[in-house]
Design an enzyme around this catalytic site. Structure first.
Site, PDB file in Angstrom:
ATOM      1  N   GLU A 158      -4.741  -8.431  -0.654  1.00  0.00           N
ATOM      2  CA  GLU A 158      -5.617  -8.354   0.512  1.00  0.00           C
ATOM      3  C   GLU A 158      -7.041  -8.159   0.004  1.00  0.00           C
ATOM      4  O   GLU A 158      -7.278  -7.364  -0.910  1.00  0.00           O
ATOM      5  CB  GLU A 158      -5.256  -7.172   1.421  1.00  0.00           C
ATOM      6  CG  GLU A 158      -3.900  -7.264   2.080  1.00  0.00           C
ATOM      7  CD  GLU A 158      -3.614  -6.054   2.976  1.00  0.00           C
ATOM      8  OE1 GLU A 158      -4.578  -5.323   3.331  1.00  0.00           O
ATOM      9  OE2 GLU A 158      -2.436  -5.835   3.303  1.00  0.00           O
ATOM     10  N   GLU A 187       0.823  -1.199   0.000  1.00  0.00           N
ATOM     11  CA  GLU A 187       0.000   0.000   0.000  1.00  0.00           C
ATOM     12  C   GLU A 187       0.869   1.266   0.000  1.00  0.00           C
ATOM     13  O   GLU A 187       0.784   2.097   0.924  1.00  0.00           O
ATOM     14  CB  GLU A 187      -0.965  -0.012   1.194  1.00  0.00           C
ATOM     15  CG  GLU A 187      -1.960  -1.167   1.113  1.00  0.00           C
ATOM     16  CD  GLU A 187      -2.981  -1.196   2.243  1.00  0.00           C
ATOM     17  OE1 GLU A 187      -2.842  -0.388   3.194  1.00  0.00           O
ATOM     18  OE2 GLU A 187      -3.912  -2.017   2.175  1.00  0.00           O
TER      19      GLU A 187
END
Length: 679
Positions: free
Chosen positions: A410, A291
């Site tokens: 994810e 991220e």
């Protein structure tokens, strides 16, 4: 001949060598081993699943072609001095070159034409030649041997599906157990493997284990611990996606203000990791960054910084040699966001790197208002579905259609957690999971569920909600039918009337309603007209029983494939809320729930203006601003709501319940004191 070579050329030659080894062992019997002509009573399929410098994973399937056996042992010899370092599904002993694998208690019997399988981690020094014969209970078997096959990027990513995150563990700060999970164990990985997962994502935060400039040396104990977990996973034939994780916001996001320092540190960390793992098998996959975010930047500026680090990561790993020359590498978009603008930039990076062993990664937690239960998005609706379909279609069209695999590293629902029960209605959650898994299968995308402990209890190694896991497992291969809702609420004092649901068949055939092992009778108990399923008053009266508050019974709508859809018959009355006093830090409304459950809450001032937080709408975020406690008989109002209310102004809270009712309640704040009145 040996199955041990290096790099992708090693894989290509290994497959050929495996076939030749089988021929050598078979004489003139093709790829089948010796004694085939005499009709042996067994067959052995011996496969080297993966291989690296000094180690390999062996997989053995034993098929009984004769009379049933009540116990078995399989014997073979390693021709080039290999050893066995670990085993599963069999008890393996070695003496010199001789190896004996013996049954365990649960797999000792093999019926005619039935098979058992077991595996092991092996070691080798100069060569890894395949065995030349096998004996089952002393009798020679026909056999095949094969080596690791060459997989391209798309095939490698596909082999990682489904995947599971060891979340909030080695990525926890500062230590592995700091965020409430126990240490990773071999038993944990055994559980994940047995559940059917093919890969783990191993998030690792390195920040507190990196030394000072200019060397930025990684602490050896930390590296050893990560290596131990990687080894355990590979021994179980699990792919491992290894990354740098919360480093993304702990120091990497300083890149706009400390460009050279961050680049030097990123370079040093990945140089050490690449060198350490360069001879690991292709089961190890490396991910540049988690991220990625860059403080104080526009999307376009962030894209540029992310592109720079992705290219540096690629250069470092490929340049380290060994298996790293051809290992699958995974590159994230900015924020691992799946919007078109973000993935277009990543697509350009991958195209320009001109490397056919690269994958793209994004994360997916769904339509945000539904994912956290805010703004009235309590149900799986058209907006939620459109977000799923759009994200997976974009990822497919941008990457997969151009032979670039996508790994959703994810996925899940943001506010779903075993410590926050009730944020999402169970059936609405299942419909979301069902659609996400279908879109992933349909678009050829690999997914790794984010599990920080909310799905698998790391202490007991049991799934916290077996029904949800069963949906996950079913969704790996097929669709499931659903319905417009999973609950029928019957008001306690009202006469019972017919109730209808809408079937969502998802391409399947509806096969009837069941209560346990008993089928309900179409016509008497229910009717089906098109997609409308109607339960009769007689059936509902029987299912409601003594009409105690709560779930009286559960039935199943069964379809031609996938999971049955559970329908709960619930008796309820309108809940009763009572007056209360408290503080901004501790305020609870006494509540008699009488079988009903809270779906959402509105909060407005007397003039209809929504309160903070989130004054853009009246519906407040579940659990962040309020939550019911059904056992205690209260609805808790959180400081995040109470502390931002205007002193002296009356606030009307409207609680919405799944039974269909709404109840207003007034609160007023004066400093840190709060009073509440039932209406």
């Amino acid at each position: 001949m040996k199955l041990t070579l290096q790099g992708r050329s090693r894989l290509r030659v290994a497959a050929v060598c495996a076939s030749l080894l089988a021929l050598v062992g078979a004489g003139t019997a093709g790829v089948v081993g010796a004694n085939a002509a005499s009709g042996p009573d067994c067959r052995v399929d011996y496969t080297v699943k993966s291989e690296w410098a000094g180690g390999f994973i062996g997989d053995v399937v034993v098929t009984n072609l004769g009379e049933p056996v009540k116990g078995w042992n399989l014997q073979w010899s390693f021709p080039s001095g290999q050893g066995v370092t670990n085993d599963w599904a069999a008890n393996i002993k070695t003496k010199g070159a001789s190896v004996t694998a013996k049954h365990l208690s649960y797999n000792k019997k093999i019926g005619t034409d039935e098979s058992v399988s077991f595996g092991f981690a092996g070691s080798w020094t100069d060569a890894n030649e395949a065995p030349a014969s096998f004996k089952l209970n002393g009798a020679s078997c026909e056999f095949t041997v094969s080596g690791p096959s060459e997989l391209d990027a798309i095939e490698t990513a596909a082999a990682m599906e489904p995947g599971w995150n060891v979340g909030n563990t080695l990525d926890a700060i500062p230590e592995e157990t700091s965020w409430g999970n126990p240490l990773i164990t071999e038993e944990l990985l055994d559980t994940v493997k047995a559940a059917g997962y093919k890969s783990i994502r191993l998030p690792v935060t390195w920040t507190d284990y990196i030394g000072e400039a200019p060397d930025y040396t990684i602490d050896q104990a930390r590296l050893d611990r990560v290596t131990q977990v990687v080894d355990w996973a590979i021994e179980r034939d699990l792919y491992v996606l290894l990354n740098v994780h919360h480093d993304s916001w702990m120091w990497i996001d300083d890149m706009p203000t400390d460009h050279d320092g961050v680049v030097a540190k990123f370079d040093a960390v990945w140089t050490q990791l690449a060198e350490h793992f360069k001879d690991y098998p292709e089961l190890l996959v490396l991910e540049s960054n988690n991220e990625p975010q860059f403080a104080g930047t526009t999307h376009e500026e962030g894209d540029a910084y992310n592109d720079e680090l992705n290219r540096l990561f690629h250069e470092i790993v490929r340049g380290s040699g060994g298996v790293n020359e051809d290992r699958l590498l995974v590159l994230p978009s900015l924020h691992t966001n799946g919007d078109q603008a973000r993935i277009d930039v990543l697509k350009t990076t991958i195209d320009e790197l001109d490397d056919d062993m690269l994958a793209a990664t994004i994360h997916f937690y769904g339509f945000w208002p539904f994912s956290v239960n805010v703004a009235g998005y309590t149900k799986y609706n058209e907006d939620v579905e459109a977000d799923i379909v759009g994200t997976f279609q974009r990822a497919h069209d941008t990457f997969v259609a151009n032979d670039i695999p996508v790994i959703i590293g994810e996925w899940g629902v943001l506010n779903y957690d075993h410590t926050r029960p009730g944020v999402h209605q169970h059936g609405e959650l299942l419909k979301y999971y069902e659609e996400v898994e279908f879109q992933a299968r349909d678009k050829g995308i690999t997914m790794q569920i984010w599990d920080a402990g909310q799905f698998l209890n790391r202490n007991t190694l049991e799934w916290r909600d077996q029904h949800i896991f069963d949906y996950f497992e079913s969704g790996w291969t097929t669709r499931s039918g659903t319905a417009s809702f999973d609950s029928i609420y019957l008001e306690k004092g009202a006469p019972i009337e017919a109730e209808s649901l809408t079937l969502e068949r998802n391409g399947l055939e509806f096969e009837g309603l069941w209560q346990g092992d008993s089928a309900l009778v179409e016509g008497d108990d229910y009717t089906v007209s098109g997609d409308t399923l109607t339960l009769t008053p007689a059936a509902l009266t029987r299912l409601a029983g003594d009409r105690a508050y709560g779930v009286n019974s559960t039935i199943e709508a069964r379809f031609s494939d996938g999971m049955p859809w559970q329908i709960h018959v619930i008796t309820y009355d309108k809940p009763v809320l009572s007056d209360a006093t408290g503080t901004t830090e501790s305020f609870a409304i006494p509540t008699e729930f009488t079988g009903d459950r809270v779906s959402t809450m509105e909060s407005v001032y007397a003039d209809g203006t929504p309160t903070e937080p989130g004054s853009w709408n009246a519906f407040k975020e579940y659990w962040t601003t309020f939550n019911p406690d059904y056992e205690a008989g209260t609805i808790i109002l959180k400081p995040e709501l109470l502390n931002v209310l205007t002193d002296g102004q009356t606030v009307t809270l409207t609680f919405h319940f799944w039974g269909g009712g709404e109840i207003d309640y007034e609160i007023t704040k004066d400093g840190t004191s709060v009073t509440g009145s039932a209406l």
